[in-house]
Design a protein around this motif. Structure first.
Motif, short mmCIF file in Angstrom:
data_model
loop_
_atom_site.label_atom_id
_atom_site.label_comp_id
_atom_site.label_asym_id
_atom_site.label_seq_id
_atom_site.Cartn_x
_atom_site.Cartn_y
_atom_site.Cartn_z
N SER A 122 -3.36 12.05 14.15
CA SER A 122 -3.33 11.75 15.59
C SER A 122 -2.50 10.51 15.92
N SER A 123 -2.30 9.61 14.97
CA SER A 123 -1.52 8.38 15.24
C SER A 123 -0.14 8.40 14.60
N TRP A 124 0.24 9.52 14.03
CA TRP A 124 1.46 9.57 13.25
C TRP A 124 2.71 9.28 14.06
N HIS A 125 2.68 9.58 15.35
CA HIS A 125 3.88 9.39 16.17
C HIS A 125 4.32 7.93 16.21
N PHE A 126 3.38 6.99 16.11
CA PHE A 126 3.75 5.58 16.08
C PHE A 126 4.59 5.26 14.84
N PHE A 127 4.24 5.86 13.73
CA PHE A 127 4.91 5.58 12.47
C PHE A 127 6.30 6.22 12.43
N VAL A 128 6.41 7.42 12.97
CA VAL A 128 7.72 8.07 13.05
C VAL A 128 8.63 7.28 13.98
N GLN A 129 8.08 6.84 15.11
CA GLN A 129 8.87 6.05 16.07
C GLN A 129 9.39 4.78 15.42
N GLY A 130 8.53 4.05 14.71
CA GLY A 130 8.94 2.80 14.10
C GLY A 130 9.93 2.99 12.97
N ALA A 131 9.69 3.99 12.12
CA ALA A 131 10.60 4.23 11.00
C ALA A 131 11.98 4.66 11.48
N PRO A 170 6.80 -4.37 20.70
CA PRO A 170 5.72 -5.16 20.11
C PRO A 170 4.42 -4.38 19.94
N VAL A 171 4.33 -3.23 20.61
CA VAL A 171 3.14 -2.39 20.46
C VAL A 171 2.99 -1.88 19.03
N LEU A 172 4.08 -1.85 18.27
CA LEU A 172 4.04 -1.37 16.89
C LEU A 172 3.56 -2.50 15.98
N GLN A 173 2.27 -2.70 15.94
CA GLN A 173 1.67 -3.75 15.10
C GLN A 173 1.51 -3.22 13.67
N ILE A 174 2.61 -2.82 13.11
CA ILE A 174 2.67 -2.17 11.80
C ILE A 174 3.74 -2.89 10.98
N GLY A 175 3.46 -3.16 9.73
CA GLY A 175 4.40 -3.92 8.92
C GLY A 175 5.63 -3.13 8.52
N PRO A 176 6.74 -3.83 8.25
CA PRO A 176 8.00 -3.16 7.89
C PRO A 176 7.91 -2.37 6.59
N LEU A 208 -1.13 4.93 8.01
CA LEU A 208 -0.56 4.58 6.71
C LEU A 208 -0.57 3.09 6.46
N ASP A 209 -0.43 2.28 7.51
CA ASP A 209 -0.39 0.83 7.31
C ASP A 209 -1.70 0.31 6.73
N ASP A 210 -2.82 0.79 7.26
CA ASP A 210 -4.12 0.37 6.73
C ASP A 210 -4.33 0.93 5.32
N VAL A 211 -3.87 2.16 5.08
CA VAL A 211 -3.97 2.75 3.74
C VAL A 211 -3.27 1.86 2.72
N LEU A 212 -2.03 1.48 3.01
CA LEU A 212 -1.27 0.66 2.07
C LEU A 212 -1.87 -0.73 1.93
N ALA A 213 -2.28 -1.34 3.05
CA ALA A 213 -2.83 -2.69 2.99
C ALA A 213 -4.10 -2.74 2.14
N LEU A 214 -4.96 -1.76 2.32
CA LEU A 214 -6.21 -1.73 1.55
C LEU A 214 -5.96 -1.43 0.08
N LEU A 249 3.81 -11.34 18.04
CA LEU A 249 2.70 -12.18 17.61
C LEU A 249 1.66 -12.36 18.71
N HIS A 250 2.09 -12.17 19.95
CA HIS A 250 1.20 -12.41 21.09
C HIS A 250 0.76 -11.12 21.76
N TYR A 251 1.05 -9.98 21.12
CA TYR A 251 0.68 -8.71 21.72
C TYR A 251 -0.84 -8.58 21.75
N THR A 252 -1.37 -8.10 22.86
CA THR A 252 -2.81 -7.97 23.02
C THR A 252 -3.20 -6.51 23.23
#
Length: 373
Positions: free
Chosen positions: A31-40, A61-67, A138-144, A221-224
């Motif tokens: 359900s959240s995959w579109h954010f990752f495709v957009q960023g990549a 800045p909405v993409l609070q996902i690491g490079p 995927l970001d949380d998967v990799l981080a954990l 850094l200031h995205y809420t």
């Protein structure tokens, strides 16, 4: 008395349970995959001098996902978004099994057997599959995964590897910096400093180019986000409509302080649980997939820190924080359950100090002389 099943049988049962939950979560998953495709896609679009390449975070800045996460997706993009999703759903599911394997190596085999860990896996895997397959974060998967790898490396005395894995975890998801107390598990301040240097270099290599190329990156850094009514922050009476400006620094400070106390009191196995609990007790978001970080922490504590014969922490987290999210009840109850998680995790630090044991690798030669519990 019935004998315990052989390890291969236990491994087969865990794998079968993982497959069941993979299939259940894959139905309508991602359900959240579109954010990752957009960023990549934006990251590799270096010809776009406004929203692509190193301008990614300044433009979105909405993409609070690491490079690192976006880079991990890039190789599968040519196959199409759907194929990339399926590929990473499978890899994310495997990451959950790999975490269990890493946890298995945190203590000597004579202290805990594979059957005990399989009980924890029974509660861990449904929550993990929701994260890795259902929402495909995927970001949380990799981080954990990388953070658990760093914990095992620290227990093995692998100085540079510990720092590198923690740095890569931050490169996948910034909140992973809350696990940095793991560096204190390394023996001697020189090793700790070297690991901290490795962490810093890994983070700088991944993030600094974005800030240098586009100063607007600081906006990320200031995205809420919205202060959700099911959040612990809301339950505690902080009703700001968006993330308070002090919130993220407070999360980090609380995680690091409790992590340091955990190391000093010999509760090193509680570091991941305390870090995640510190984040969630001050987290304005209310996403169900956050609980995956909790069960990673509880599995580690149940297996390597708790002295109980059952994985009670993982069972309690699965039922009260994950399963309960599908049970109709007032939103505030969910927030107070998260507050309860934080208080329960904090109570781990109240017991008498324990000596920090040697790593499992240094104890392997002693296993034949120590009685089985």
């Amino acid at each position: 008395m019935l004998s315990a099943p052989p390890p291969r049988t236990i491994a087969g049962l865990v794998l079968a349970w993982a497959i069941v939950w993979f299939v259940l979560m894959a139905l309508g998953g991602g359900s959240s995959w579109h954010f990752f495709v957009q960023g990549a896609a934006a990251l590799v679009d270096v010809d776009d001098a406004v929203t692509g390449g190193l301008h990614l975070y300044a433009a979105a800045p909405v993409l609070q996902i690491g490079p690192l996460t976006f880079l991990a997706i890039v190789p599968l993009l040519p196959a199409g978004p759907l194929a990339a999703l399926i590929g990473w759903q499978v890899l994310g599911a495997v990451a959950g099994l790999l975490i269990l394997w890493l946890v298995r190596g945190l203590v000597p085999s004579w202290q805990r057997d594979a059957g005990w860990l399989a009980l924890g896996a029974a509660y861990f895997l449904p929550v993990w599959m929701f994260l890795a397959v259902g929402v495909a974060h995927l970001d949380d998967v990799l981080a954990l995964l990388l953070s658990v790898g760093a914990l095992r490396a620290a227990r093995a005395g692998r100085t540079w590897l510990t720092g590198l894995l923690l740095g890569l975890a931050v490169d996948a998801k910034p909140w992973a910096v809350g696990f940095a107390a793991m560096l204190l598990l390394l023996r001697g301040w020189r090793r700790q400093v070297c690991a901290a240097v490795a962490l810093t270099v890994a983070v700088a290599v991944a993030w600094l180019p974005f800030f240098v190329a586009d100063p607007g990156t600081s906006a990320a850094l200031h995205y809420t986000i919205k202060n959700n009514s099911v959040s612990a922050l809301h339950a505690l009476g902080i009703h700001n409509p968006r993330t308070p400006p002090w919130d993220r620094p407070a999360q980090l400070a609380l995680a690091l302080i409790l992590g340091v106390i955990a190391v000093r009191r010999g509760r090193w196995a509680a570091i991941p649980l305390l870090a995640v609990a510190s984040r969630l007790v001050l987290e304005p978001g209310g996403n169900k997939y956050y609980i995956a970080g909790v069960v990673v922490g509880t599995v580690i504590w149940d297996f390597a820190g708790s002295r109980h014969d059952m994985p009670w922490w993982t069972l309690a987290a699965c039922l009260s924080l994950f399963t309960a999210r599908w049970i109709p009840m007032p939103d505030a109850v969910h927030g107070w359950l998260l507050v309860g998680l934080f208080l329960a995790a904090g109570s781990i630090l109240l017991g008498a100090p324990r000596p920090v044991p040697e790593s499992p690798w240094s104890l392997q030669t002693q296993s034949s002389t120590v009685p089985v519990r």
